[in-house]
Scaffold this active site. Structure first.
Site, mmCIF file in Angstrom:
data_model
loop_
_atom_site.group_PDB
_atom_site.id
_atom_site.type_symbol
_atom_site.label_atom_id
_atom_site.label_comp_id
_atom_site.label_asym_id
_atom_site.label_seq_id
_atom_site.Cartn_x
_atom_site.Cartn_y
_atom_site.Cartn_z
ATOM 1 N N ARG A 27 0.832 -1.213 0.000
ATOM 2 C CA ARG A 27 0.000 0.000 0.000
ATOM 3 C C ARG A 27 0.863 1.259 0.000
ATOM 4 O O ARG A 27 0.557 2.240 -0.668
ATOM 5 C CB ARG A 27 -0.938 -0.016 1.207
ATOM 6 C CG ARG A 27 -2.109 -0.975 1.015
ATOM 7 C CD ARG A 27 -2.994 -1.018 2.221
ATOM 8 N NE ARG A 27 -3.469 0.293 2.636
ATOM 9 C CZ ARG A 27 -3.904 0.573 3.856
ATOM 10 N NH1 ARG A 27 -3.924 -0.361 4.793
ATOM 11 N NH2 ARG A 27 -4.313 1.784 4.151
ATOM 12 N N HIS A 64 -4.921 8.720 12.469
ATOM 13 C CA HIS A 64 -4.684 7.277 12.332
ATOM 14 C C HIS A 64 -3.264 6.964 11.876
ATOM 15 O O HIS A 64 -3.008 5.901 11.316
ATOM 16 C CB HIS A 64 -5.723 6.658 11.384
ATOM 17 C CG HIS A 64 -7.113 6.644 11.952
ATOM 18 N ND1 HIS A 64 -8.248 6.484 11.186
ATOM 19 C CD2 HIS A 64 -7.551 6.761 13.246
ATOM 20 C CE1 HIS A 64 -9.326 6.517 11.971
ATOM 21 N NE2 HIS A 64 -8.926 6.693 13.227
HETATM 22 C C1 BJW Z 1 -15.796 9.718 -1.549
HETATM 23 C C2 BJW Z 1 -15.247 9.546 -2.804
HETATM 24 C C3 BJW Z 1 -14.859 10.698 -3.495
HETATM 25 C C4 BJW Z 1 -15.682 7.593 -1.983
HETATM 26 N N1 BJW Z 1 -15.033 11.903 -2.943
HETATM 27 N N2 BJW Z 1 -15.967 10.915 -1.011
HETATM 28 C C5 BJW Z 1 -17.824 3.472 19.297
HETATM 29 C C6 BJW Z 1 -18.804 2.736 18.662
HETATM 30 C C7 BJW Z 1 -18.479 1.560 17.950
HETATM 31 C C8 BJW Z 1 -17.170 1.108 17.891
HETATM 32 C C9 BJW Z 1 -16.194 1.836 18.537
HETATM 33 C C10 BJW Z 1 -16.530 2.997 19.218
HETATM 34 N N3 BJW Z 1 -15.375 3.511 19.723
HETATM 35 C C11 BJW Z 1 -14.342 2.710 19.351
HETATM 36 C C12 BJW Z 1 -14.811 1.667 18.645
HETATM 37 C C13 BJW Z 1 -14.017 0.547 18.044
HETATM 38 C C14 BJW Z 1 -13.363 0.912 16.735
HETATM 39 C C15 BJW Z 1 -14.448 1.320 15.750
HETATM 40 O O1 BJW Z 1 -14.704 2.467 15.489
HETATM 41 N N4 BJW Z 1 -15.096 0.326 15.163
HETATM 42 C C16 BJW Z 1 -16.186 0.559 14.221
HETATM 43 C C17 BJW Z 1 -15.691 0.324 12.793
HETATM 44 C C18 BJW Z 1 -17.323 -0.359 14.550
HETATM 45 N N5 BJW Z 1 -12.368 1.965 16.911
HETATM 46 C C19 BJW Z 1 -11.128 1.685 17.273
HETATM 47 O O2 BJW Z 1 -10.757 0.542 17.497
HETATM 48 C C20 BJW Z 1 -10.169 2.863 17.422
HETATM 49 N N6 BJW Z 1 -9.487 2.763 18.674
HETATM 50 C C21 BJW Z 1 -10.117 2.873 19.832
HETATM 51 O O3 BJW Z 1 -11.287 3.129 19.928
HETATM 52 O O4 BJW Z 1 -9.282 2.689 20.890
HETATM 53 C C22 BJW Z 1 -9.835 2.732 22.224
HETATM 54 C C23 BJW Z 1 -8.684 2.661 23.171
HETATM 55 C C24 BJW Z 1 -8.515 3.674 24.089
HETATM 56 C C25 BJW Z 1 -7.436 3.626 24.974
HETATM 57 C C26 BJW Z 1 -6.535 2.564 24.917
HETATM 58 C C27 BJW Z 1 -6.692 1.552 23.987
HETATM 59 C C28 BJW Z 1 -7.782 1.605 23.101
HETATM 60 C C29 BJW Z 1 -9.073 2.825 16.370
HETATM 61 C C30 BJW Z 1 -9.600 2.963 14.996
HETATM 62 C C31 BJW Z 1 -8.447 2.792 14.000
HETATM 63 C C32 BJW Z 1 -8.944 2.783 12.565
HETATM 64 N N7 BJW Z 1 -7.896 2.312 11.705
HETATM 65 C C33 BJW Z 1 -8.147 2.277 10.275
HETATM 66 C C34 BJW Z 1 -6.942 1.587 9.601
HETATM 67 C C35 BJW Z 1 -5.735 2.502 9.578
HETATM 68 C C36 BJW Z 1 -4.555 1.816 9.013
HETATM 69 C C37 BJW Z 1 -4.755 1.392 7.588
HETATM 70 O O5 BJW Z 1 -4.879 2.243 6.704
HETATM 71 O O6 BJW Z 1 -4.764 0.189 7.343
HETATM 72 O O7 BJW Z 1 -8.310 3.615 9.784
HETATM 73 S S1 BJW Z 1 -9.656 1.455 9.808
HETATM 74 C C38 BJW Z 1 -10.003 2.540 8.456
HETATM 75 O O8 BJW Z 1 -11.237 3.249 8.742
HETATM 76 C C39 BJW Z 1 -8.888 3.602 8.458
HETATM 77 C C40 BJW Z 1 -9.660 4.856 8.183
HETATM 78 O O9 BJW Z 1 -8.929 5.996 8.595
HETATM 79 C C41 BJW Z 1 -10.929 4.637 8.960
HETATM 80 C C42 BJW Z 1 -12.076 5.498 8.492
HETATM 81 O O10 BJW Z 1 -12.451 5.146 7.195
HETATM 82 P P1 BJW Z 1 -12.901 6.282 6.169
HETATM 83 O O11 BJW Z 1 -11.797 7.213 5.923
HETATM 84 O O12 BJW Z 1 -14.178 6.862 6.623
HETATM 85 O O13 BJW Z 1 -13.086 5.411 4.831
HETATM 86 P P2 BJW Z 1 -14.352 4.568 4.341
HETATM 87 O O14 BJW Z 1 -13.887 3.654 3.295
HETATM 88 O O15 BJW Z 1 -15.092 3.986 5.474
HETATM 89 O O16 BJW Z 1 -15.315 5.661 3.701
HETATM 90 C C43 BJW Z 1 -14.949 6.345 2.522
HETATM 91 C C44 BJW Z 1 -16.020 7.367 2.206
HETATM 92 O O17 BJW Z 1 -15.595 8.122 1.090
HETATM 93 C C45 BJW Z 1 -17.382 6.753 1.843
HETATM 94 O O18 BJW Z 1 -18.397 7.421 2.571
HETATM 95 C C46 BJW Z 1 -17.513 7.036 0.352
HETATM 96 O O19 BJW Z 1 -18.848 7.271 -0.063
HETATM 97 C C47 BJW Z 1 -16.681 8.273 0.200
HETATM 98 N N8 BJW Z 1 -16.121 8.500 -1.125
HETATM 99 N N9 BJW Z 1 -15.222 8.226 -3.136
HETATM 100 C C48 BJW Z 1 -15.620 11.990 -1.756
HETATM 101 N N10 BJW Z 1 -14.319 10.640 -4.774
#
Ligand code: BJW
Ligand code: ZN
Length: 280
Positions: free
Chosen positions: A72, A121
């Protein structure tokens, strides 16, 4: 792109003095960097996050995880900032108190002209030791992606729809060993279950709390705590403008929803805000 929504968003942007731009993977989609959750093209359609984006996955198979991130990273190096990144830079140049907060682990905001986005992130370009956290050097790239990232002059400003999804080099690759303690080096990104970097999260919450406009771009707003940043701004009375081709959970709190791709909508928004400027 025209219409009453764009005109209203342009008015809000022109009136702002401390905007926050909050970005997700859709911001870089038109640069050919895959999103996570889009149907057909999203990374999680092809790969299981539990096998690749958790600390347990890295412990279980460091070569699988390291190889995937290296592929990546090389894809991102070949990608170019798109007109949406340039438009964000134009906003920041026009309004110096702009804060850009990104969930993305690519470096396209920097190469697009925003030198220091708040990174929630982490980064593909900041590997560190999995045991002692010492920063580790980036492995040198293999051909054909060898060499530094391309310079970003005007000629590359259009980005491109060419995909830089993982392909040729995709496969297990042993991570380097830490020069201090010998433990495996890991990608400098935030995995599920890991805390976000506290300085970045604090800076993001502070900026969202004090902003007078939050522009959310290209995020599904499903991943927490990052997804709460626009909610913080809305709760404290700042208008939220969303740029996304499809609805998201943020629709309900947005003053304006601009449905479309960032690479088209953001330059149009900048032109709507400042029609006399030669930007976008
Ligand atoms: C366009 C387009 C165009 C397309 N123009 N737009 C509360 C509720 C539920 C769960 C949790 C919660 N709090 C925490 C959690 C757990 C978890 C979580 O959120 N899970 C849910 C998924 C259910 N969160 C965590 O685990 C986080 N940590 C945490 O909470 O720690 C607590 C803690 C505290 C103290 C000590 C220890 C722990 C960490 C989250 C880390 C996320 N990591 C990733 C991977 C990064 C590395 C990698 O790249 O591999 O981050 S996951 C992935 O999702 C990545 C992204 O940054 C993140 C967000 O995704 P994003 O950017 O929104 O992308 P997409 O694909 O989802 O959406 C794209 C959008 O673009 C779409 O809407 C399209 O329509 C649009 N689009 N073309 C404009 N041309
Ligand atoms: Zn170490």
């Amino acid at each position: 792109m025209t219409g009453p929504e764009l005109a209203e968003a342009g008015r809000l942007l022109a009136a702002a003095r401390r905007p926050v731009v909050f970005t997700g993977a859709g911001m870089s989609a038109e640069s050919g960097v895959p999103t996570f959750r889009d149907a057909q093209t999203g990374l999680w359609q092809r790969y299981d996050p539990q096998e690749l984006a958790t600390p347990a996955a890295f412990r279980a198979d460091p070569a699988l995880v390291w190889g995937w991130y290296e592929t990546r990273r090389r894809g991102v190096r070949r990608a170019l900032p798109n007109p949406g990144h340039r438009a964000v830079a134009a906003i920041a140049a026009r309004l110096p108190d702009t804060v850009v907060i990104t969930q993305n682990v690519d470096d396209l905001h920097e190469r697009g002209g925003v030198p220091a986005p708040v990174r929630l992130h982490g980064s593909l370009f900041a590997p560190r030791c999995s045991a002692c956290a010492r920063p580790a050097p980036l492995p040198s790239d293999l051909p054909p992606s060898a060499g530094p990232p391309e310079p970003h002059d005007g000629a590359e400003s259009h980005g491109g729809a060419e995909s830089h999804a993982p392909e040729a080099h995709d496969g297990p690759l042993d991570p380097p060993a830490c020069a201090d303690c010998g433990a495996p080096v890991r990608p400098g990104v935030v995995w599920f279950g890991e805390a976000l970097p506290s300085a970045a999260l604090d800076a993001a919450v502070e900026a969202a709390s004090g902003c007078d406009l939050l522009l959310t771009v290209g995020t599904s707003a499903l991943v927490h705590p990052a997804a709460e940043i626009p909610l913080v701004a809305a709760r404290l009375g700042a208008p939220v403008v969303q740029v996304n081709p499809v609805p998201t959970p943020l629709d309900a709190i947005c003053a304006v929803n601009l449905r479309g791709p960032a690479g088209e909508v953001l330059p149009a928004l900048v032109r709507a805000a400042w029609p006399d400027d030669a930007v976008g």
